[in-house]
Scaffold this motif. Sequence first.
Motif, PDB file in Angstrom:
ATOM      1  N   LEU A   1      -8.443   7.543  -3.055  1.00 41.82           N
ATOM      2  CA  LEU A   1      -7.720   7.612  -4.467  1.00 41.82           C
ATOM      3  C   LEU A   1      -6.245   7.540  -3.817  1.00 41.82           C
ATOM      4  CD1 LEU A   1      -8.270   8.829  -7.045  1.00 41.82           C
ATOM      5  CD2 LEU A   1      -7.785  10.997  -6.029  1.00 41.82           C
ATOM      6  N   VAL A   2      -5.470   6.745  -4.591  1.00 39.29           N
ATOM      7  CA  VAL A   2      -4.162   6.686  -4.320  1.00 39.29           C
ATOM      8  C   VAL A   2      -3.278   7.313  -5.681  1.00 39.29           C
ATOM      9  CG1 VAL A   2      -2.195   4.861  -4.516  1.00 39.29           C
ATOM     10  CG2 VAL A   2      -4.297   4.227  -3.642  1.00 39.29           C
ATOM     11  N   CYS A   3      -2.371   8.120  -5.146  1.00 33.21           N
ATOM     12  CA  CYS A   3      -1.647   9.170  -5.998  1.00 33.21           C
ATOM     13  C   CYS A   3      -0.124   8.811  -6.083  1.00 33.21           C
ATOM     14  CB  CYS A   3      -1.944  10.426  -5.706  1.00 33.21           C
ATOM     15  SG  CYS A   3      -1.051  11.675  -6.648  1.00 33.21           S
ATOM     16  N   VAL A   4       0.382   8.346  -7.137  1.00 31.59           N
ATOM     17  CA  VAL A   4       1.858   8.206  -7.149  1.00 31.59           C
ATOM     18  C   VAL A   4       2.289   9.602  -7.126  1.00 31.59           C
ATOM     19  CG1 VAL A   4       3.709   6.961  -8.483  1.00 31.59           C
ATOM     20  CG2 VAL A   4       1.396   6.068  -8.152  1.00 31.59           C
ATOM     21  N   VAL A   5       3.457   9.700  -6.147  1.00 34.48           N
ATOM     22  CA  VAL A   5       4.117  11.101  -5.942  1.00 34.48           C
ATOM     23  C   VAL A   5       5.404  10.975  -6.518  1.00 34.48           C
ATOM     24  CG1 VAL A   5       4.328  13.114  -4.787  1.00 34.48           C
ATOM     25  CG2 VAL A   5       2.272  11.825  -4.724  1.00 34.48           C
ATOM     26  N   ASN A   6       6.135  11.322  -7.295  1.00 37.62           N
ATOM     27  CA  ASN A   6       7.622  11.479  -7.544  1.00 37.62           C
ATOM     28  C   ASN A   6       8.147  12.245  -6.729  1.00 37.62           C
ATOM     29  OD1 ASN A   6       7.467   8.823  -9.409  1.00 37.62           O
ATOM     30  ND2 ASN A   6       6.314  10.338 -10.793  1.00 37.62           N
ATOM     31  N   PRO A   7       9.303  12.313  -6.579  1.00 34.86           N
ATOM     32  CA  PRO A   7      10.381  13.296  -5.724  1.00 34.86           C
ATOM     33  C   PRO A   7      10.254  14.324  -6.839  1.00 34.86           C
ATOM     34  CG  PRO A   7      11.532  11.421  -6.510  1.00 34.86           C
ATOM     35  CD  PRO A   7      10.210  10.958  -6.752  1.00 34.86           C
ATOM     36  N   THR A   8      10.221  15.654  -6.114  1.00 30.86           N
ATOM     37  CA  THR A   8      10.322  16.931  -7.046  1.00 30.86           C
ATOM     38  C   THR A   8      11.559  17.456  -7.178  1.00 30.86           C
ATOM     39  OG1 THR A   8       9.826  18.118  -4.893  1.00 30.86           O
ATOM     40  CG2 THR A   8       8.027  17.503  -6.355  1.00 30.86           C
TER      41      THR A   8
ATOM     42  N   VAL B   1      -4.337   8.276  -0.711  1.00 29.30           N
ATOM     43  CA  VAL B   1      -3.114   7.769  -0.351  1.00 29.30           C
ATOM     44  C   VAL B   1      -2.209   8.258  -1.171  1.00 29.30           C
ATOM     45  CG1 VAL B   1      -1.949   5.545  -0.315  1.00 29.30           C
ATOM     46  CG2 VAL B   1      -4.454   5.635   0.328  1.00 29.30           C
ATOM     47  N   PHE B   2      -1.123   8.820  -0.288  1.00 29.94           N
ATOM     48  CA  PHE B   2       0.097   9.544  -1.258  1.00 29.94           C
ATOM     49  C   PHE B   2       1.128   8.325  -1.093  1.00 29.94           C
ATOM     50  CE2 PHE B   2       3.908  11.490  -0.242  1.00 29.94           C
ATOM     51  CZ  PHE B   2       3.704  12.909  -0.778  1.00 29.94           C
ATOM     52  N   LEU B   3       1.481   7.978  -2.421  1.00 27.06           N
ATOM     53  CA  LEU B   3       2.184   7.021  -2.525  1.00 27.06           C
ATOM     54  C   LEU B   3       3.896   7.502  -3.130  1.00 27.06           C
ATOM     55  CD1 LEU B   3       2.801   3.800  -2.503  1.00 27.06           C
ATOM     56  CD2 LEU B   3       2.237   3.755  -5.098  1.00 27.06           C
ATOM     57  N   ALA B   4       4.767   7.528  -2.157  1.00 26.01           N
ATOM     58  CA  ALA B   4       5.987   8.434  -2.413  1.00 26.01           C
ATOM     59  C   ALA B   4       7.004   7.395  -2.991  1.00 26.01           C
ATOM     60  CB  ALA B   4       6.571   9.131  -1.197  1.00 26.01           C
ATOM     61  N   THR B   5       7.632   7.707  -4.428  1.00 25.71           N
ATOM     62  CA  THR B   5       8.310   6.714  -5.219  1.00 25.71           C
ATOM     63  C   THR B   5       9.782   6.995  -4.830  1.00 25.71           C
ATOM     64  OG1 THR B   5       8.507   8.182  -7.095  1.00 25.71           O
ATOM     65  CG2 THR B   5       6.524   6.316  -6.723  1.00 25.71           C
ATOM     66  N   ASP B   6      10.743   5.984  -5.085  1.00 26.33           N
ATOM     67  CA  ASP B   6      12.010   6.422  -4.950  1.00 26.33           C
ATOM     68  C   ASP B   6      12.792   6.895  -3.735  1.00 26.33           C
ATOM     69  OD1 ASP B   6      12.401   5.501  -7.819  1.00 26.33           O
ATOM     70  OD2 ASP B   6      11.395   7.554  -8.178  1.00 26.33           O
TER      71      ASP B   6
ATOM     72  N   TYR C   1      -1.449  -0.291  -7.513  1.00 24.74           N
ATOM     73  CA  TYR C   1      -2.369  -1.737  -7.252  1.00 24.74           C
ATOM     74  C   TYR C   1      -1.957  -2.095  -5.533  1.00 24.74           C
ATOM     75  CZ  TYR C   1      -3.923  -6.330  -6.217  1.00 24.74           C
ATOM     76  OH  TYR C   1      -4.463  -7.530  -6.158  1.00 24.74           O
ATOM     77  N   LYS C   2      -0.640  -2.131  -5.345  1.00 22.17           N
ATOM     78  CA  LYS C   2      -0.134  -2.587  -4.216  1.00 22.17           C
ATOM     79  C   LYS C   2      -0.687  -1.608  -3.013  1.00 22.17           C
ATOM     80  CE  LYS C   2       4.106  -3.448  -4.803  1.00 22.17           C
ATOM     81  NZ  LYS C   2       5.573  -3.808  -4.712  1.00 22.17           N
ATOM     82  N   ALA C   3      -0.584  -0.494  -3.185  1.00 22.57           N
ATOM     83  CA  ALA C   3      -0.903   0.499  -2.321  1.00 22.57           C
ATOM     84  C   ALA C   3      -2.590   0.672  -1.831  1.00 22.57           C
ATOM     85  CB  ALA C   3      -0.606   2.137  -2.804  1.00 22.57           C
ATOM     86  N   LYS C   4      -3.295   0.196  -2.982  1.00 22.56           N
ATOM     87  CA  LYS C   4      -4.723   0.135  -2.725  1.00 22.56           C
ATOM     88  C   LYS C   4      -5.170  -1.158  -1.965  1.00 22.56           C
ATOM     89  CE  LYS C   4      -8.084   0.930  -5.860  1.00 22.56           C
ATOM     90  NZ  LYS C   4      -8.781   0.991  -6.958  1.00 22.56           N
ATOM     91  N   ARG C   5      -4.224  -2.207  -2.401  1.00 22.33           N
ATOM     92  CA  ARG C   5      -4.534  -3.259  -1.548  1.00 22.33           C
ATOM     93  C   ARG C   5      -4.083  -3.183  -0.026  1.00 22.33           C
ATOM     94  NH1 ARG C   5      -0.941  -6.973  -0.224  1.00 22.33           N
ATOM     95  NH2 ARG C   5       0.796  -6.313  -1.932  1.00 22.33           N
ATOM     96  N   VAL C   6      -2.869  -2.475   0.522  1.00 22.45           N
ATOM     97  CA  VAL C   6      -2.568  -2.438   1.933  1.00 22.45           C
ATOM     98  C   VAL C   6      -3.547  -1.461   2.400  1.00 22.45           C
ATOM     99  CG1 VAL C   6      -0.866  -1.165   3.179  1.00 22.45           C
ATOM    100  CG2 VAL C   6      -0.095  -2.487   1.260  1.00 22.45           C
ATOM    101  N   PHE C   7      -3.905  -0.330   1.900  1.00 20.16           N
ATOM    102  CA  PHE C   7      -4.961   0.463   2.376  1.00 20.16           C
ATOM    103  C   PHE C   7      -6.369   0.186   2.328  1.00 20.16           C
ATOM    104  CE2 PHE C   7      -1.014   2.751   2.614  1.00 20.16           C
ATOM    105  CZ  PHE C   7      -1.274   3.632   3.807  1.00 20.16           C
ATOM    106  N   SER C   8      -6.675  -1.001   1.713  1.00 22.31           N
ATOM    107  CA  SER C   8      -8.057  -1.470   1.319  1.00 22.31           C
ATOM    108  C   SER C   8      -8.951  -0.326   1.042  1.00 22.31           C
ATOM    109  CB  SER C   8      -8.648  -2.138   2.560  1.00 22.31           C
ATOM    110  OG  SER C   8      -9.140  -1.052   3.259  1.00 22.31           O
ATOM    111  N   ALA C   9      -8.285   0.340  -0.275  1.00 19.22           N
ATOM    112  CA  ALA C   9      -8.824   1.601  -0.445  1.00 19.22           C
ATOM    113  C   ALA C   9     -10.167   1.662  -1.071  1.00 19.22           C
ATOM    114  CB  ALA C   9      -7.830   2.071  -1.686  1.00 19.22           C
ATOM    115  N   ALA C  10     -11.278   1.355  -0.250  1.00 18.83           N
ATOM    116  CA  ALA C  10     -12.612   1.494  -0.621  1.00 18.83           C
ATOM    117  C   ALA C  10     -12.930   3.213  -0.553  1.00 18.83           C
ATOM    118  CB  ALA C  10     -13.440   0.950   0.694  1.00 18.83           C
TER     119      ALA C  10
END
Lengths: 242, 242
Positions: free
Chosen positions: A34-41, A115-120, A22-31
Amino acid sequence: MLFFTQCFGAVLDLIHLRFQHYKAKRVFSAAGQLVCVVNPTHSLKYAPTRCAAAQVSTEQGILPPCHHHEAVHDPQLVPCTCPLFSCPWEGHLEVVVSHLRQTHRINILQGAEIVFLATDMHLPAPTDWIIMHSCLGHQFLLVLRKQEKYEGHPQFFATMMLIGTPSQANNFTYRLELNRNQRRLKWEATPRSVLECVDSVISDGDCLVLNTSLAQLFSDNGSLAIGIAITTSKVHSSEAEM
Amino acid sequence: MLFFTQCFGAVLDLIHLRFQHYKAKRVFSAAGQLVCVVNPTHSLKYAPTRCAAAQVSTEQGILPPCHHHEAVHDPQLVPCTCPLFSCPWEGHLEVVVSHLRQTHRINILQGAEIVFLATDMHLPAPTDWIIMHSCLGHQFLLVLRKQEKYEGHPQFFATMMLIGTPSQANNFTYRLELNRNQRRLKWEATPRSVLECVDSVISDGDCLVLNTSLAQLFSDNGSLAIGIAITTSKVHSSEAEM
């Protein structure tokens, strides 16, 4: 009781991911973005000579063989030159996507802008965050890597690679964008081919580079949102556009 | 004879600068953009504790005193906290511009968008390239610094500071843009006030940061062209614009 504790943990994780999304969508005003949560591999140690064999001509469309880093005991063995993983697989370009999806479970996303959302982000170097991006009839690979070029000073390196030949890659331009805390950083370049070595792109510093302090300024609660856009390149007019 | 040799050298320098100017104009397609050639200003060693006294409240509009670095023999003396130079001057904000022009011969340029062309990027760290920029009724200072944060690995740091108070600085957004070799890098942020310490901005890494390899990719014949634009900030809408 253990089962219920685990279930509760899983629900908390889902809520956390949903909140980040939700936060990533808000920051990027994601009209439409697609926001994708990406965990470290993975966080294998990179061998310093990993790219030694990557200078082989790569226009033939065959990826050089990869070897398990864990299995490198003989110093004569060339470490992995596969763009991503320490895996023993080798094959033609046409089957790279299915290999990455099936063996390494890398997500593939559709859309011109994602939007690529890298976690951790706090995890120790070396760590990779990877996703595939399907766009304009081709597949691209975004690699975000945390690595210590200077000991004790981890940096973040982000680059985009085409799952195709270098000459095909020349037809595109990719843009990576960070936007937070009244700061904005944009990097635009021609993608490299996965037949080139991602390690050498990063060691050359020919990519988006972030010091830890800057990465923290752009991060939100340990996650870094990177807006990605790919266009067909207009190489000759690009430098005159400003 | 010596006179003629010197004249010839000066003419060659002028031709070289003119050539650089022309190239920067071409790269930035400078329709109405002023290209300014900026030579390095000094290469004094920065004292690590230079910012120790900069945490003093700066909203009063008085710059803290500066001391000659060369003259610091007493270890109790606080090194210069003046934003730029190791100089003993101190004064009010209103006279900073005339001080910088008259004493340090820093050029001041007019215009909403200018191109800052820093020469001799190969010079060893620490080195500064500095210019003043008059725009939207205020004066700004662009500082490009080559510095070794990690020994043996010089980096380039570029930031813009308002010759005004921090609250005045919050009304603006500055953009620095590099564009060459099919690569583009943009940094946008709120300028800091010159009452804050440029050293701390740089040590925090809260500015445009370039590794040497990236600086070389963006350089042309040892010169780095940075496009500068200043606008009044729209802080609240900025993050939703993308």
